[in-house]
Motif scaffolding. Structure first.
Motif, PDB file in Angstrom:
ATOM      1  N   ILE A 242      -9.882  -2.693 -11.181  1.00  0.00           N
ATOM      2  CA  ILE A 242     -10.277  -2.915  -9.786  1.00  0.00           C
ATOM      3  C   ILE A 242     -10.111  -1.609  -9.018  1.00  0.00           C
ATOM      4  CG2 ILE A 242      -9.719  -4.149  -7.647  1.00  0.00           C
ATOM      5  CD1 ILE A 242      -8.622  -6.415  -9.276  1.00  0.00           C
ATOM      6  N   MET A 243     -11.144  -1.205  -8.299  1.00  0.00           N
ATOM      7  CA  MET A 243     -11.017  -0.040  -7.414  1.00  0.00           C
ATOM      8  C   MET A 243     -10.221  -0.479  -6.186  1.00  0.00           C
ATOM      9  SD  MET A 243     -11.513   3.087  -6.554  1.00  0.00           S
ATOM     10  CE  MET A 243     -12.763   3.907  -7.524  1.00  0.00           C
ATOM     11  N   LEU A 244      -9.235   0.316  -5.813  1.00  0.00           N
ATOM     12  CA  LEU A 244      -8.407   0.028  -4.641  1.00  0.00           C
ATOM     13  C   LEU A 244      -8.925   0.855  -3.459  1.00  0.00           C
ATOM     14  CD1 LEU A 244      -4.904   0.251  -6.392  1.00  0.00           C
ATOM     15  CD2 LEU A 244      -6.465  -1.699  -6.265  1.00  0.00           C
ATOM     16  N   TYR A 245      -8.517   0.473  -2.253  1.00  0.00           N
ATOM     17  CA  TYR A 245      -9.008   1.136  -1.038  1.00  0.00           C
ATOM     18  C   TYR A 245      -7.859   1.383  -0.062  1.00  0.00           C
ATOM     19  CZ  TYR A 245     -13.561  -0.115  -2.836  1.00  0.00           C
ATOM     20  OH  TYR A 245     -14.664  -0.227  -3.643  1.00  0.00           O
ATOM     21  N   ASP A 246      -7.796   2.614   0.437  1.00  0.00           N
ATOM     22  CA  ASP A 246      -6.820   2.987   1.464  1.00  0.00           C
ATOM     23  C   ASP A 246      -7.625   3.545   2.636  1.00  0.00           C
ATOM     24  OD1 ASP A 246      -4.968   4.283   3.110  1.00  0.00           O
ATOM     25  OD2 ASP A 246      -3.730   4.971   1.443  1.00  0.00           O
ATOM     26  N   ALA A 247      -7.602   2.846   3.744  1.00  0.00           N
ATOM     27  CA  ALA A 247      -8.485   3.182   4.867  1.00  0.00           C
ATOM     28  C   ALA A 247      -7.924   4.246   5.810  1.00  0.00           C
ATOM     29  CB  ALA A 247      -8.802   1.917   5.672  1.00  0.00           C
ATOM     30  N   HIS A 248      -6.679   4.726   5.525  1.00  0.00           N
ATOM     31  CA  HIS A 248      -6.101   5.699   6.454  1.00  0.00           C
ATOM     32  C   HIS A 248      -4.912   6.403   5.806  1.00  0.00           C
ATOM     33  CE1 HIS A 248      -5.251   7.029  10.722  1.00  0.00           C
ATOM     34  NE2 HIS A 248      -4.079   7.278  10.148  1.00  0.00           N
ATOM     35  N   THR A 249      -5.147   7.642   5.361  1.00  0.00           N
ATOM     36  CA  THR A 249      -4.086   8.463   4.752  1.00  0.00           C
ATOM     37  C   THR A 249      -4.304   9.921   5.126  1.00  0.00           C
ATOM     38  OG1 THR A 249      -3.713   7.033   2.852  1.00  0.00           O
ATOM     39  CG2 THR A 249      -3.172   9.297   2.552  1.00  0.00           C
ATOM     40  N   HIS A 250      -3.193  10.632   5.298  1.00  0.00           N
ATOM     41  CA  HIS A 250      -3.257  12.070   5.593  1.00  0.00           C
ATOM     42  C   HIS A 250      -3.209  12.835   4.264  1.00  0.00           C
ATOM     43  CE1 HIS A 250      -2.501  11.462   9.974  1.00  0.00           C
ATOM     44  NE2 HIS A 250      -2.017  10.327   9.496  1.00  0.00           N
TER      45      HIS A 250
END
Length: 240
Positions: free
Chosen positions: A3-11
């Motif tokens: 499963i591809m994971l998603y992070d909508a906000h990272t520096h």
């Protein structure tokens, strides 16, 4: 099944390249920036690695440290960016610069409309201020990152087609659990805000896995189904 994971906000610009290469193997990441130099690095990273959605901008905590000329430099990067962020308003941590924040944010909101880019927004204790500004400008795609605002504002955000992201800190932050319970699935994204440190935890993109398990349990669905929804929300927001 992978499963591809998603992070909508990272520096991402704050991490070492070796860590970034590791993250993007399994996580699609919306990488936000804090000023012109980090915006430039974010764009460069997106050219070097797949699975990075580059966001450029000036963080509201930095508006008193930069001149308006830096805005012009950031604008030159918009043709290579997929998003504007991290931008916004902050009454909680830096209320003393609020008027200057508004001046900068007004520019970012205009760009979002003119360049048809989504906004990745920071808004502690300024959720409604931000909502009113993006509505007045008719901006269509907006993410309220690490949403911990009023629960009774969530439905209004959804009515406008806006998104919220729930941070991996949900495992120790009760407000995030309440937000996850209240928010309809079709507006939820997950995020780490890495490498921000929250109550002794250094947040990193792989922590979205734990957040997904907690939210899936709250929603009474499988983790796979949750990632399906998050994937389509992420694709709609960032126009992928």
């Amino acid at each position: 099944m992978h499963i591809m994971l998603y992070d909508a906000h990272t520096h991402l610009h704050e991490f070492l390249d070796s860590r970034i290469a590791e993250f993007v193997r399994e996580i699609m990441i919306a990488a936000v920036s804090d000023d012109y130099p980090s915006s430039r690095r974010t764009i460069d990273l997106s050219n070097n690695y797949e699975n990075i959605v580059p966001c450029v901008g000036i963080h509201p905590w930095n508006v008193d440290k930069v001149g308006l000329d830096e805005l012009r430099q950031v604008e030159k990067l918009l043709s290579e960016a997929k998003c504007i962020g991290e931008v916004g308003l902050d009454r909680r941590f830096v209320p003393q610069t609020f008027n200057r924040q508004v001046e900068f944010f007004q520019t970012f909101v205009s760009w979002a409309r003119d360049y048809d880019l989504p906004l990745n927004i920071h808004a502690p204790d300024a959720w409604r201020d931000v909502l009113e500004m993006v509505r007045r400008a008719d901006v269509d795609r907006v993410l309220f990152h690490w949403y911990t605002g009023p629960l009774n504002l969530i439905q209004e955000l959804r009515d406008y087609g806006y998104y919220i992201s729930i941070n991996a800190a949900i495992k120790i932050q009760e407000k995030s659990k309440a937000v996850a319970k209240e928010a309809p699935l079709d507006m939820i994204l997950l995020e780490s805000d890495g490498p921000y440190e929250y109550r002794g935890i250094t947040l990193e993109p792989p922590m979205v896995k734990d957040a997904a398990r907690i939210i899936a349990e709250i929603k009474g669905i499988s983790v796979e189904d949750l990632w399906d929804v998050v994937s389509s929300n992420f694709s709609r927001l960032f126009n992928l």
